[in-house]
Design an enzyme around this catalytic site. Sequence first.
Site, PDB file in Angstrom:
ATOM      1  N   CYS A  82       3.437  88.826  99.335  1.00 25.71           N
ATOM      2  CA  CYS A  82       4.706  88.832  98.598  1.00 25.71           C
ATOM      3  C   CYS A  82       5.890  88.478  99.501  1.00 25.71           C
ATOM      4  O   CYS A  82       6.705  87.606  99.170  1.00 25.71           O
ATOM      5  CB  CYS A  82       4.917  90.187  97.942  1.00 25.71           C
ATOM      6  N   HIS A 110      10.936  94.992  97.929  1.00 25.46           N
ATOM      7  CA  HIS A 110      11.314  94.793  99.332  1.00 25.46           C
ATOM      8  C   HIS A 110      12.703  94.149  99.354  1.00 25.46           C
ATOM      9  O   HIS A 110      13.080  93.435  98.418  1.00 25.46           O
ATOM     10  CB  HIS A 110      10.379  93.810 100.033  1.00 25.46           C
TER      11      HIS A 110
HETATM   12  P1  NAD Z   1      -5.370  96.790  94.046  1.00 26.76           P
HETATM   13  O1  NAD Z   1      -6.007  97.855  94.841  1.00 26.76           O
HETATM   14  O2  NAD Z   1      -4.293  97.144  93.083  1.00 26.76           O
HETATM   15  O3  NAD Z   1      -6.475  95.994  93.228  1.00 26.76           O
HETATM   16  C1  NAD Z   1      -7.702  95.567  93.817  1.00 26.76           C
HETATM   17  C2  NAD Z   1      -8.804  95.650  92.773  1.00 26.76           C
HETATM   18  O4  NAD Z   1     -10.009  95.136  93.329  1.00 26.76           O
HETATM   19  C3  NAD Z   1      -9.086  97.091  92.315  1.00 26.76           C
HETATM   20  O5  NAD Z   1      -9.178  97.094  90.907  1.00 26.76           O
HETATM   21  C4  NAD Z   1     -10.428  97.397  92.988  1.00 26.76           C
HETATM   22  O6  NAD Z   1     -11.215  98.307  92.220  1.00 26.76           O
HETATM   23  C5  NAD Z   1     -11.086  96.026  93.004  1.00 26.76           C
HETATM   24  N1  NAD Z   1     -12.176  95.878  93.980  1.00 26.76           N
HETATM   25  C6  NAD Z   1     -12.597  96.753  94.931  1.00 26.76           C
HETATM   26  N2  NAD Z   1     -13.653  96.251  95.601  1.00 26.76           N
HETATM   27  C7  NAD Z   1     -13.902  95.017  95.067  1.00 26.76           C
HETATM   28  C8  NAD Z   1     -14.875  94.022  95.320  1.00 26.76           C
HETATM   29  N3  NAD Z   1     -15.811  94.155  96.282  1.00 26.76           N
HETATM   30  N4  NAD Z   1     -14.837  92.878  94.583  1.00 26.76           N
HETATM   31  C9  NAD Z   1     -13.896  92.701  93.621  1.00 26.76           C
HETATM   32  N5  NAD Z   1     -12.970  93.635  93.333  1.00 26.76           N
HETATM   33  C10 NAD Z   1     -12.965  94.776  94.040  1.00 26.76           C
HETATM   34  O7  NAD Z   1      -4.859  95.719  95.108  1.00 26.76           O
HETATM   35  P2  NAD Z   1      -3.711  94.644  94.884  1.00 26.76           P
HETATM   36  O8  NAD Z   1      -2.409  95.265  95.215  1.00 26.76           O
HETATM   37  O9  NAD Z   1      -3.885  93.965  93.582  1.00 26.76           O
HETATM   38  O10 NAD Z   1      -4.028  93.636  96.066  1.00 26.76           O
HETATM   39  C11 NAD Z   1      -4.968  92.581  95.928  1.00 26.76           C
HETATM   40  C12 NAD Z   1      -4.658  91.512  96.965  1.00 26.76           C
HETATM   41  O11 NAD Z   1      -3.350  91.006  96.689  1.00 26.76           O
HETATM   42  C13 NAD Z   1      -4.640  92.011  98.409  1.00 26.76           C
HETATM   43  O12 NAD Z   1      -5.069  90.952  99.245  1.00 26.76           O
HETATM   44  C14 NAD Z   1      -3.170  92.276  98.655  1.00 26.76           C
HETATM   45  O13 NAD Z   1      -2.803  92.220 100.010  1.00 26.76           O
HETATM   46  C15 NAD Z   1      -2.551  91.151  97.870  1.00 26.76           C
HETATM   47  N6  NAD Z   1      -1.162  91.391  97.460  1.00 26.76           N
HETATM   48  C16 NAD Z   1      -0.756  92.610  96.993  1.00 26.76           C
HETATM   49  C17 NAD Z   1       0.561  92.808  96.647  1.00 26.76           C
HETATM   50  C18 NAD Z   1       1.062  94.126  96.157  1.00 26.76           C
HETATM   51  O14 NAD Z   1       2.215  94.462  96.387  1.00 26.76           O
HETATM   52  N7  NAD Z   1       0.288  94.919  95.485  1.00 26.76           N
HETATM   53  C19 NAD Z   1       1.483  91.752  96.756  1.00 26.76           C
HETATM   54  C20 NAD Z   1       1.029  90.500  97.186  1.00 26.76           C
HETATM   55  C21 NAD Z   1      -0.289  90.341  97.548  1.00 26.76           C
END
Ligand code: NAD
Length: 340
Positions: free
Chosen positions: A141, A220
Site C-alpha cells: 500500500c 497511513h
Molecule cells: P489477510 O490475513 O487479511 O488475508 C489473507 C487470507 O489468506 C486469509 O483469509 C487467510 O486465511 C488466507 N490464507 C492463509 N494461508 C493461505 C494459503 N496457504 N493459501 C491461500 N490463502 C491462505 O491478509 P491481507 O491483509 O489481505 O494481506 C494479503 C497480502 O496483501 C499480503 O501480501 C499483504 O502484505 C498484502 N497487503 C496487505 C495490505 C493491508 O493493509 N492489509 C495492504 C497492501 C498489501
Amino acid sequence: MRVRVGINGFGTIGKRVADAVAKQPDMELVGVAKTRPSYEARRAMEKGYPLYITGGGNPEEFRAAGLPIAGTIHDLLGKVDLIVDASPDKVGQENRKLYEAAGVRAIFQGGEKADVAEASFNALANYAVCRGKKTLRVVSCNTTGIARAAAVLREGWGVDHWEVTLVRRAADPAETKKGPINGIMPTFQLPSHHGPDVQTILPDLHIATMATVVPTTLMHVHVNHVRLTRAPKDAKEVTDAFRRTPRFRVFAPWEHADGTPQVMEYARDRGLGFNDMMENVLWDEGVRLDNRDAYFFQAIHQESIVVPENVDAIRAAMDIEPDGRASILKTDRAIGLSRP
Ligand code: NAD
C-alpha cells in the site's frame, strides 16, 4: 473473451480484489479460495462466488458450517487464466509452485519479496514494462502510494531527491492482535524497506524513507519533501497535477477534511464497496512549494489502495489492454471511482 480469474486467499485484500474483478466487463471471477469457514467465507457464498478450499483447509469444516464447496485450489487453477494470490505475507512464495505447475499466470501482493515475480507493478508508473509478464507483484500500500505520486512528479518536473517519513497505521481494523495500542514505534530499519521497494518499479528514483508506527487503524500518512528538477510556477501547479490524475483525491479547505478520520468518514458517505478510499489523498493546504522544493502530505488507505492496481495488473499480465491509462479508466469506471 473475458479473462477467467481466481483469487487465492480471501482476506482483507482478496475479498476486495474479488469484488473489483467481478465488476470488470472484460473479466470473469471464476471462484475464490479460503482456508477455513469464516464470516468472509459466508459472504463469498452470499455473493454467489464459488468457494474453493486452499492452504490445507479441511472440507469437513466447510460442510459442518453449511458452506458449499466447488473444489480445491487445484480445481480452481484448472479453470482460470490467471490467479490473484492474496494469501498472507510470504505464503505467496510457497503458492507460486502451484501456479507454475498449473501453468497459470499469477499476480502476487506486496508482502512477498520482489523476486516472487518477473516484475513489480504500478499502473501509473510502469504498466508498459509489465505487459505480457507471466507473474507480477503489486507492491504494498505505501509503495503504491509513493509510486503513483512519483509518476506525477517525474512527468511534471522531474525528481532529484525525495525524503519520505511514513507514519504507519498499527493494524487493519479487524486485526485485534496487532499493536501498539499506545506508543509511537520507530522502525529501526534505515532506510525503511519502502524506498528500495519503490525502486523495484522506478530503479533510478532517488528516494530515502523512514517509518514509524502509531496507534491508529484508519490510514497511513506520508510526510514528503521532494527536490524537483525544474521549479513549478507555484504550489497550485503541483496540486492541479495531482488533482487531474486518476486515483488522486485532493481535499479543498472548504471540505474541512482535516485528517484521516474525516477522510474515512467521506469514504463512508461515498459508500464504495467496503467504504474504501482507493485514491492517494492530498490536501490543498498540505502542499507547499519553495522554488524546487515541494512539501506535501498524503494519506493512504492501506486496505484498498492496491485493489484497482490488481485489476490493472491482470490486464497487463494478460496483455489485453496495451495502454495503462486506458486500463486505469476502465477499472475505475467499473469500480465506481470515476472522475469529475
Ligand atoms: P489477510 O490475513 O487479511 O488475508 C489473507 C487470507 O489468506 C486469509 O483469509 C487467510 O486465511 C488466507 N490464507 C492463509 N494461508 C493461505 C494459503 N496457504 N493459501 C491461500 N490463502 C491462505 O491478509 P491481507 O491483509 O489481505 O494481506 C494479503 C497480502 O496483501 C499480503 O501480501 C499483504 O502484505 C498484502 N497487503 C496487505 C495490505 C493491508 O493493509 N492489509 C495492504 C497492501 C498489501
